[in-house]
Scaffold this active site. Structure first.
Site, mmCIF file in Angstrom:
data_model
loop_
_atom_site.group_PDB
_atom_site.id
_atom_site.type_symbol
_atom_site.label_atom_id
_atom_site.label_comp_id
_atom_site.label_asym_id
_atom_site.label_seq_id
_atom_site.Cartn_x
_atom_site.Cartn_y
_atom_site.Cartn_z
ATOM 1 N N THR A 24 0.834 -1.207 0.000
ATOM 2 C CA THR A 24 0.000 0.000 0.000
ATOM 3 C C THR A 24 0.866 1.254 0.000
ATOM 4 O OG1 THR A 24 -1.702 -1.234 1.197
ATOM 5 C CG2 THR A 24 -1.944 1.148 1.169
ATOM 6 N N TYR B 52 6.606 -11.882 3.915
ATOM 7 C CA TYR B 52 5.349 -11.512 3.268
ATOM 8 C C TYR B 52 5.129 -12.493 2.129
ATOM 9 C CZ TYR B 52 1.873 -8.452 1.006
ATOM 10 O OH TYR B 52 0.740 -7.933 0.444
ATOM 11 N N LYS C 166 3.346 -13.186 7.127
ATOM 12 C CA LYS C 166 2.098 -12.536 6.722
ATOM 13 C C LYS C 166 1.565 -13.310 5.521
ATOM 14 C CE LYS C 166 2.858 -7.954 8.612
ATOM 15 N NZ LYS C 166 2.767 -6.492 8.394
#
Length: 307
Positions: A61, A149, A173
């Site tokens: 993001t 991630y 994650k």
């Protein structure tokens, strides 16, 4: 093999933060298309006041792949100062192994509390090559805890478990919708912190499988919505969690438009509508939003429950 019965050592503060909401901050740009980290101040203050335990700089993001290395380095340096200890700071690192290691090496001195290694997007990556990549970057982090991630679980449970063996890795994650693969990976490595990496809508099923905490982009605009989901999940109130997610779902649907190309654009447009302009989303993101999407976003925000 490490002890499979006890969680890996994490500071109580980091453990609590990772089991809560991991907010992914936008990267603001000024009129000359330069990063303007000071524009994060009201966003960070609102998130911290709402109870967001972890804030990530240079996440997806944050338009990590749209930043130059120097811009990513600037954001990593600036964000911990802006946060000022109100939340833990996780620094996303990635791209070439040399760049990722350089960012990781500086993260502790910059005031970050952990790093998050982006999964290499190289189309020819090999599982053992990814392991070598993670090992080199984790070593460069100089003792900071390392999160992985994971957006592609195609390498399989055994390869994912091998990544978790790498010294310094404390959590994953999980950002794929393959829930049974998450369950298998968690069974293989219960000593690792498993975190929902697909934001609020996926938090209930991943929580049911043993993940704790979730990532969020809506925290840039309305962190109280994310905290309502978290608190409902923590007390096992799935009805309230789903009601809170229902308020966020139209926002996430708008972000998924244009092949997810509106993901960051919708967050930045929402901030502009709220009077906190942070500049456009850079190409190849979808910017500006079409008029119909902007009208829909206004309606979504108007319908949000107040704090």
């Amino acid at each position: 093999m490490p002890d499979q019965t006890a969680p890996r050592s994490l500071s109580p503060r980091l453990a609590e933060a990772l089991s809560g909401v991991s907010g992914i901050l936008v990267t603001p740009f000024d009129a000359e298309d330069r990063p303007a980290p000071d524009r994060l101040a009201p966003i960070v203050a609102r998130a911290a006041a709402a109870g967001i335990g972890a804030l990530t700089v240079n996440g997806n993001t944050s338009e990590f792949y749209g930043l130059t290395f120097e811009e990513a380095r600037r954001m990593q340096t600036a964000v911990p100062q802006i946060v000022g200890g109100r939340s833990v700071v996780v620094a996303g690192v990635g791209r070439s192994v040399a760049e990722a290691a350089q960012l990781a090496r500086a993260a502790k001195a910059d005031g970050c509390d952990a790093i998050m290694i982006h999964q290499p997007p190289d189309p020819f990556r090999a599982p053992r090559g990814v392991a070598a990549y993670v090992a080199r970057v984790a070593e460069a982090a100089q003792g900071l805890p390392v999160l992985l991630y994971l957006r592609d679980d195609g390498a399989g449970t055994e390869a994912i478990a091998a990544l978790c063996d790498i010294p310094g890795v404390v959590g994953v994650k999980w950002a794929t919708p393959n829930l049974m693969n998450l369950a298998a990976a968690r069974r293989a490595r219960p000593d690792i912190a498993w975190i929902c990496g697909l934001a609020e809508p996926w938090a209930p099923p991943m929580t049911a499988l043993g993940a704790r905490g979730f990532t969020s982009g809506v925290i840039n605009v309305a962190p109280h919505l994310s905290m309502r989901v978290l608190r409902a999940l923590q007390r096992g109130d799935m009805e309230d969690a789903n009601a809170a997610i229902a308020a966020i779902a139209p926002f996430e649907a708008l972000r998924a438009a244009e092949g997810n190309g509106a993901n960051v654009s919708v967050v930045k447009a929402a901030l502009a509508l709220a009077g906190e302009a942070v500049g456009p989303a850079r190409p190849p993101a979808a910017w500006p939003l079409p008029a119909a999407a902007l009208d829909a976003l206004k309606a979504v925000m108007a319908a949000w429950p107040q704090e």
